[in-house]
Each structure stands twice: as C-alpha cells, then as structure tokens.
Design a protein around this motif. Sequence first.
Motif, mmCIF file in Angstrom:
data_model
loop_
_atom_site.group_PDB
_atom_site.id
_atom_site.type_symbol
_atom_site.label_atom_id
_atom_site.label_comp_id
_atom_site.label_asym_id
_atom_site.label_seq_id
_atom_site.Cartn_x
_atom_site.Cartn_y
_atom_site.Cartn_z
ATOM 1 N N PRO A 111 0.881 -1.416 -0.308
ATOM 2 C CA PRO A 111 0.324 0.037 -0.128
ATOM 3 C C PRO A 111 0.899 1.582 0.129
ATOM 4 O O PRO A 111 2.136 1.676 0.452
ATOM 5 C CB PRO A 111 -1.096 -0.047 1.408
ATOM 6 C CG PRO A 111 -0.021 -0.910 2.164
ATOM 7 C CD PRO A 111 0.808 -2.053 1.022
ATOM 8 N N LEU A 112 0.153 2.548 -0.843
ATOM 9 C CA LEU A 112 1.004 3.659 -0.553
ATOM 10 C C LEU A 112 1.717 3.888 0.516
ATOM 11 O O LEU A 112 3.152 4.849 1.067
ATOM 12 C CB LEU A 112 -0.545 4.811 -0.918
ATOM 13 C CG LEU A 112 0.516 6.688 -0.590
ATOM 14 C CD1 LEU A 112 1.391 6.601 -1.537
ATOM 15 C CD2 LEU A 112 -0.961 7.498 -1.346
ATOM 16 N N TRP A 113 1.045 3.802 1.551
ATOM 17 C CA TRP A 113 1.487 3.723 3.647
ATOM 18 C C TRP A 113 1.790 2.638 3.801
ATOM 19 O O TRP A 113 2.272 2.725 5.462
ATOM 20 C CB TRP A 113 0.306 4.480 4.622
ATOM 21 C CG TRP A 113 -0.903 3.446 3.831
ATOM 22 C CD1 TRP A 113 -1.444 2.013 4.370
ATOM 23 C CD2 TRP A 113 -1.864 3.794 2.798
ATOM 24 N NE1 TRP A 113 -2.276 1.549 4.051
ATOM 25 C CE2 TRP A 113 -2.800 2.062 3.147
ATOM 26 C CE3 TRP A 113 -2.819 4.330 2.432
ATOM 27 C CZ2 TRP A 113 -3.917 2.368 2.087
ATOM 28 C CZ3 TRP A 113 -2.964 3.926 1.004
ATOM 29 C CH2 TRP A 113 -4.712 3.354 1.194
ATOM 30 N N ALA A 114 2.332 2.082 3.215
ATOM 31 C CA ALA A 114 2.755 0.819 3.975
ATOM 32 C C ALA A 114 3.935 0.966 5.022
ATOM 33 O O ALA A 114 4.197 0.010 5.850
ATOM 34 C CB ALA A 114 4.027 -0.082 3.378
ATOM 35 N N ARG A 115 5.011 2.093 4.585
ATOM 36 C CA ARG A 115 6.037 3.034 5.864
ATOM 37 C C ARG A 115 5.836 3.581 6.476
ATOM 38 O O ARG A 115 6.283 4.398 7.382
ATOM 39 C CB ARG A 115 7.520 2.934 4.513
ATOM 40 C CG ARG A 115 8.091 2.087 4.632
ATOM 41 C CD ARG A 115 8.500 1.155 5.211
ATOM 42 N NE ARG A 115 8.870 1.581 6.317
ATOM 43 C CZ ARG A 115 10.171 -0.042 7.213
ATOM 44 N NH1 ARG A 115 9.637 -0.818 6.681
ATOM 45 N NH2 ARG A 115 9.985 0.981 8.154
#
Length: 549
Positions: A213-217
């Motif tokens: 996902p875009l927010w993985a980190r």
Amino acid sequence: MPNADLIDAKRYETQRSDKETNKAWDDGSVEKLFEAQNLAKTKLKQIVRRGVPDGIRSLVWPEFLKMHKMPDYDRNYTKAVFRVHGPSPPETLAVCPAFGGSLFPEWLCLTAKGYLIAGRLLSILAYDFPHIDYCPFLPVIVALLLHHVGPDDTLGCMNQMIKRTLLAPQIWTTFPTYKRDVKAFNYAFGELVKEKLPKVHRHIEKLNGTDKPLWARWFCDFFVGVLPLDVIFHVLDSFIIEGHKVLMRYALAVLEQRSADVLAAVAWDDVRAIFALQPPKGAPPPPGGVAVLGGTLDTQDHAQGLPSPTSPLPPSVPANVWKGDRAIDMAALVKVAFGYKFAKPKLLEWRNAYHAAKSGGHRDGSLTDLMVSMALGSGTGGGTAGGSIDMPRLLHTEASAFMTPDDWRAVWAWVPARHKVANLEQAFTTRKHGRALPTFYDLCREREPTIMLIEAMDGSVFGAFCPVSWPLAKTDFQKFFGTGETFVFRLRAAGVLKPAVYPWVGAKAGHVAVQNAMHASADAIQGFMYAGPKELIIGGGGFAFLSFH
C-alpha cells in the motif's frame, strides 16, 4: 529544552509556539491534569493536540507516561548498558538491532553521541524483549525521543510503550510488535481509507501495481520523509497520550489535504511523489558509524544500514523545519486529523479479518507470526522462515507424553533469543530412565541449555530453563551455579492452561526485589541451580522455586 548534549544545534531550530499554546501550558491547572489515571480522558488531550512548546517536551513526555511511578530498573540507562555490554561498553557500535526500521540520519538531528546512545538503547530493548524481532517503530521513536529527553527517560518511555502493548496483545495500544501485525495495521488503515475517502482509495488502488500500500512505511517510520520534523514531533506529542489512533488520524488528514493531487495523478510514481519529501541536502550520517540490522516491508525505499558521509548541512536550512517545496498548515492539519471519528472495535475487526485470512498461508517472518499461525491450525513446522526464528523440532525422540502445542509455544516464547535457533533433543525422561538423580546428571551433563518439564499428579505442568550444564563430577556437587538467564515457569495449573514465567528477580538490600526484565545480568553473585547427590534445587535468595529429592 531540546537535548543540547545529543542534538546538532546547527541542524535543529527550536520551534516557536503561538501565544494561545503558551498560555494554555502556563495555566497552573494543567499540572493537576497529570494526576489523572488516564490522561486521554482529560482535557489535557485537547491541549496537547493544539501543541506542546518545544522547551517543555523534556518535562511533559515523562509525565505523559507516568514514569515517576516506574521502577528505577526500567529507566536506569547506566545499569541497562552494564546489563547488556558489561563494565566496558564499546565507544562505537559496529552493529545494532533495528527491528526492521531505521534511525534516519538524513532527517534527524542527533550527534555522534546521540546515535551511539540510540544504538545502545536499541541493543537494550533487544536484550530485554528477546521475543520482539520485528518492530520498525522502535528505532525512529528512540531517535525522536532523544532529541528532547535523556537516555534514562528515553529508556523508560520505550519500556512503558512496549509493555502497554504486550500487556494487551489482543488490541493495539501503541504499535504492533511483529511483522504480520504491522501488515494488519496497514490493512486496517486501508479499510479506513476506503470508508472515509472512497474516491481517493479507488484511485490509489487503480494506479497501484505493487503488492504494497501507499502507506506501507508511513506508520513504521513515524511519517519521516512524509511530514517535516517539526510536524512529526507534534504527532508524537499526541501519540504518547492517545496511542495508535493518532497515527491513523494524521494519515487520513494528509490524504485528504492532498486528495486533489492524488485524483489528478495518472501514474503510481506520481502518487508516491505527492507524499514524498526529499531529505535536506548535505545531511550527515552519525560519525563513528552505527550499522543497523533488520529488514523492511519495502526494501526499495529503505536501504540496509546508513548512508555514506556527506558535507554538513548549512546552518540556514535546519533539518527540523525543512519542508522541501511543501509548507504545512499545522492548525489546519490538526483540525482535519481530529475531525475523523472511528471506533477501536472496528479497527480490531479489520485486524482480525486480516489475520484470519493469512492464517493458512505462509508465515511473515517472526516468532509471533508463527505462534499466531499455529494457534489457528496451520501446523508446527521447523527450521526458519524468512531468516527468523521458528519453533524447534524434537529430534530423535517421540512426542512428549504431556506437552501440547500450546505448552511449547509458551515455553519457546520465554527462551532467550540466542538459544531459539536450536532444536530440541530429549536427554532424560522418567518413563525410560527412572527417577534416580545420578542418572539424570549423567544423561544431562555437557548439555546446555536444558529445559526441565514436570507433570504433577493433579495435571499441573511446570518446569525450568537451565542455561548451563549440570555437574560432570561429584566434586562439583553441593554448590550453587548458573546465570541470570535461569527461569522457572508454569504451563498448566490442575490441568488448566495458565502459562506464567518467573525470571530471576535480582538482589537488593539482602532481600528479593521483583524486577521487570525477563533476562538480567547479575549485580552481585547469585545462586540459581544447585546439584547434590540426593537433591536438586532451582532458585535462590533464601528459598527454592523447585526442589527434588
């Protein structure tokens, strides 16, 4: 005040608060709010959301976590360093555990001494919580805390956060502490985005051709590289009091504020660029070198170790106020973030759904992942998966007459990390070898460590972890020996599963004083195991936990 001893003053600019924020904290009634049992249920929460003056973070962060109520053991950095490194700790750390995260030298403002202390603190956490092998939140939070509080308070803050989570592992209190749960956290947020920002979610999913996902980190890295450092400290203020929901609220706010750019994007790289700040040019790594160990969820974005040295950052561009080409309206961001309402039970429903969906598949690379997988019926396995610790195989022997998979999971969670790579071989059992102590000593000599397992007549199961071998000769009998890794445990009480562990509690003023560390080193010479021709004892301090005659 910012921690002048540990941060580079040329790279850090003290943040100035507005008059309303300063007025709120100058009010004498604020101090009374700290006395509440749950600060998140007081108006202090609202005051913190509006902002904490930079100069008082060193005072209020420990109060947020009620560290004055913690035992000295949990916040004594000097003793903790001795516990891990001995009387002569290294002045440089060639390697330190990173739990899959990063110390972000290109973004943060620590000095060489600051990074050395950060590395030591991570080593202490790895030693005191050996079952946590993947928790990328830890390095960045340690580094952020050191900007404002000293080593003692940073250690206490981290202990408090970790223990809050471990005391209630079935819910998220602060942050996930194993890899699959980190992914479940990201999944739950994805479902939240789908519910709160459906158009944005659909467009992101349409363009995202990866499995991440875009927010993985975003959460693991505490928004480093997404938000400027001064905003990140603002997020951390509320996170310390309110926990994990703060991270999701700010992430939703960032998505909403940049939604127009997202919906206008036509490629995945364009979407990623909308949320990516470039680090300030010329940011130096920690002098002296601190290499980190640990993987990441997205290795394309986060290289292992630290970057190579570059020129110092110009004083005119402090790292903590660097915003690249994107300014942040803090008041607007806070208003949007805390305008979102969502319930914890819903987040936990999504979390459980993710775990249930993954329970029959591959393991995600941590001991806790394996334990969850086994509990849901996916098998026991052996060896290692993804370079992580796996449950042991029983070699050259039949299965235990009374140990269940639940029993083994509990025991293996308590075993010190350095022994978890080993498999198990049965050395002694009363079914084959009888009940004579000399036979026990003979079969267990030159074997270390050993795990002693006993089933009582009423169905109770208990035992001990013995880190050193039993005596080789009668000349070594009738004396205490062993190390602070020794512990005893209970698995079942009268046939009912009630796992509990009882580690070494240390010595203080001639009596036993309970400490919270799982495996500690001795402040003074202690007795843990005793071998005699007619008796075997495990325990010290004037009484025995286990005694056999």
